[in-house]
Enzyme design. Structure first.
Site, PDB file in Angstrom:
ATOM      1  N   CYS A  93     -11.004  -3.739  -3.979  1.00  0.00           N
ATOM      2  CA  CYS A  93     -10.294  -4.884  -4.749  1.00  0.00           C
ATOM      3  C   CYS A  93     -10.590  -5.788  -4.655  1.00  0.00           C
ATOM      4  O   CYS A  93      -9.687  -6.699  -5.545  1.00  0.00           O
ATOM      5  CB  CYS A  93      -8.158  -4.609  -3.400  1.00  0.00           C
ATOM      6  SG  CYS A  93      -7.520  -3.604  -3.412  1.00  0.00           S
ATOM      7  N   GLU A 111       0.154   5.299   0.461  1.00  0.00           N
ATOM      8  CA  GLU A 111      -1.027   6.133   0.948  1.00  0.00           C
ATOM      9  C   GLU A 111      -0.265   7.639   0.746  1.00  0.00           C
ATOM     10  O   GLU A 111       0.456   7.717   0.184  1.00  0.00           O
ATOM     11  CB  GLU A 111      -1.101   6.469   2.798  1.00  0.00           C
ATOM     12  CG  GLU A 111      -1.509   5.051   3.094  1.00  0.00           C
ATOM     13  CD  GLU A 111      -1.726   4.533   4.388  1.00  0.00           C
ATOM     14  OE1 GLU A 111      -1.247   5.334   5.124  1.00  0.00           O
ATOM     15  OE2 GLU A 111      -2.557   3.639   4.504  1.00  0.00           O
ATOM     16  N   GLU A 114      -3.151  -4.448  -3.295  1.00  0.00           N
ATOM     17  CA  GLU A 114      -3.594  -5.697  -4.402  1.00  0.00           C
ATOM     18  C   GLU A 114      -3.587  -4.777  -5.435  1.00  0.00           C
ATOM     19  O   GLU A 114      -2.891  -5.614  -6.366  1.00  0.00           O
ATOM     20  CB  GLU A 114      -4.487  -5.788  -4.168  1.00  0.00           C
ATOM     21  CG  GLU A 114      -5.168  -6.138  -2.665  1.00  0.00           C
ATOM     22  CD  GLU A 114      -5.627  -6.103  -1.478  1.00  0.00           C
ATOM     23  OE1 GLU A 114      -4.592  -5.734  -1.671  1.00  0.00           O
ATOM     24  OE2 GLU A 114      -6.398  -6.486  -0.477  1.00  0.00           O
ATOM     25  N   ASN A 121       1.027  -0.990   0.405  1.00  0.00           N
ATOM     26  CA  ASN A 121      -0.150   0.326  -0.064  1.00  0.00           C
ATOM     27  C   ASN A 121       0.687   1.013   0.066  1.00  0.00           C
ATOM     28  O   ASN A 121       2.089   1.150   0.876  1.00  0.00           O
ATOM     29  CB  ASN A 121      -0.738  -0.061   1.330  1.00  0.00           C
ATOM     30  CG  ASN A 121      -0.579   0.160   2.860  1.00  0.00           C
ATOM     31  OD1 ASN A 121       0.055  -0.594   2.702  1.00  0.00           O
ATOM     32  ND2 ASN A 121      -0.945   0.186   3.579  1.00  0.00           N
ATOM     33  N   CYS A 151      -4.264   0.714  -2.323  1.00  0.00           N
ATOM     34  CA  CYS A 151      -4.373  -0.282  -1.855  1.00  0.00           C
ATOM     35  C   CYS A 151      -2.388  -1.501  -2.977  1.00  0.00           C
ATOM     36  O   CYS A 151      -2.720  -1.542  -3.387  1.00  0.00           O
ATOM     37  CB  CYS A 151      -5.272  -1.243  -1.869  1.00  0.00           C
ATOM     38  SG  CYS A 151      -6.780  -0.840  -1.433  1.00  0.00           S
ATOM     39  N   CYS A 202     -10.360  -4.878   0.159  1.00  0.00           N
ATOM     40  CA  CYS A 202     -11.331  -4.322   0.729  1.00  0.00           C
ATOM     41  C   CYS A 202     -12.202  -4.401  -0.638  1.00  0.00           C
ATOM     42  O   CYS A 202     -11.544  -5.145  -1.310  1.00  0.00           O
ATOM     43  CB  CYS A 202     -10.836  -3.008   0.386  1.00  0.00           C
ATOM     44  SG  CYS A 202     -10.020  -2.568  -1.247  1.00  0.00           S
TER      45      CYS A 202
HETATM   46  N1  THU Z   1      -5.738  -1.752   2.497  1.00  0.00           N
HETATM   47  C1  THU Z   1      -4.971  -2.549   1.423  1.00  0.00           C
HETATM   48  O1  THU Z   1      -3.135  -2.170   1.002  1.00  0.00           O
HETATM   49  N2  THU Z   1      -5.051  -3.770   0.943  1.00  0.00           N
HETATM   50  C2  THU Z   1      -7.181  -3.875   1.387  1.00  0.00           C
HETATM   51  O2  THU Z   1      -7.282  -4.535   1.215  1.00  0.00           O
HETATM   52  C3  THU Z   1      -6.963  -3.570   2.671  1.00  0.00           C
HETATM   53  C4  THU Z   1      -6.706  -1.847   2.921  1.00  0.00           C
HETATM   54  C5  THU Z   1      -4.501  -0.820   2.743  1.00  0.00           C
HETATM   55  C6  THU Z   1      -5.509   0.606   2.271  1.00  0.00           C
HETATM   56  C7  THU Z   1      -4.620   1.719   3.623  1.00  0.00           C
HETATM   57  O3  THU Z   1      -3.392   2.484   3.161  1.00  0.00           O
HETATM   58  C8  THU Z   1      -4.189   1.101   4.891  1.00  0.00           C
HETATM   59  O4  THU Z   1      -4.314  -0.493   4.220  1.00  0.00           O
HETATM   60  C9  THU Z   1      -5.601   1.981   5.485  1.00  0.00           C
HETATM   61  O5  THU Z   1      -6.723   1.037   5.498  1.00  0.00           O
END
Ligand code: THU
Length: 138
Positions: free
Chosen positions: A96, A51, A62, A49, A60, A93
């Site tokens: 994703c 941010e 994925e 991920n 994310c 999520c």
């Molecule tokens: N996150 C992912 O990378 N993949 C997911 O499927 C769930 C959430 C990340 C996004 C964000 O940077 C952090 O987790 C908190 O939500």
């Protein structure tokens, strides 16, 4: 569902997800995620991920793994490990799940892991039932 005990190939995928997680850029949530997928060519593609100070712009793990797969020239996901932190299952999520659907069948195995190992597995069909996908536009 419980996690499968690892074949060598699954161990390799888990290791790639863990390596990716270590590179996550998550200064805001402090929730680091790594994802590693094996494409139908047998190659592994990983992502973490990333941010952003403008929160919705973050991506994310994925999404990163899928982008790496496409850049490498592969287009079909055979298996994926998503590795997150904390005691809860880090299932993909909603967005994703749809991203995975673009490049996988409902039978895709999605392994969910923590730093200590695999925790659970689901099919994409379980996570995203009755999905809309490329076939709808064929
Ligand atoms: N996150 C992912 O990378 N993949 C997911 O499927 C769930 C959430 C990340 C996004 C964000 O940077 C952090 O987790 C908190 O939500």
């Amino acid at each position: 569902m419980t996690a499968a005990t690892g074949s060598a190939a699954l161990e390799e995928l888990f290791a790639a997800a863990k390596e990716a997680q270590a590179k996550a850029y998550a200064p805001y949530s402090r929730f680091r995620v790594g994802a590693a997928l094996r494409s139908d060519t047998g190659r592994i593609h990983a992502g973490c991920n990333v941010e952003n100070a403008a929160y919705p712009v973050g991506t994310c793990a994925e999404a990163g793994a899928i982008a790496a797969m496409i850049l490498a020239g592969d287009h079909a996901i055979a298996e994926i490990v998503v590795l997150g932190e904390g005691p809860e299952l880090c299932t993909p999520c909603g967005a994703c799940r749809q991203r995975l659907r673009e490049f996988a069948k409902a039978s895709l195995t999605v392994h969910v892991a923590g730093p200590e190992g695999l925790r659970a597995r689901f099919t994409l069909g379980e996570l995203l039932p009755h999905s809309f996908g490329p076939d709808n536009l064929a």
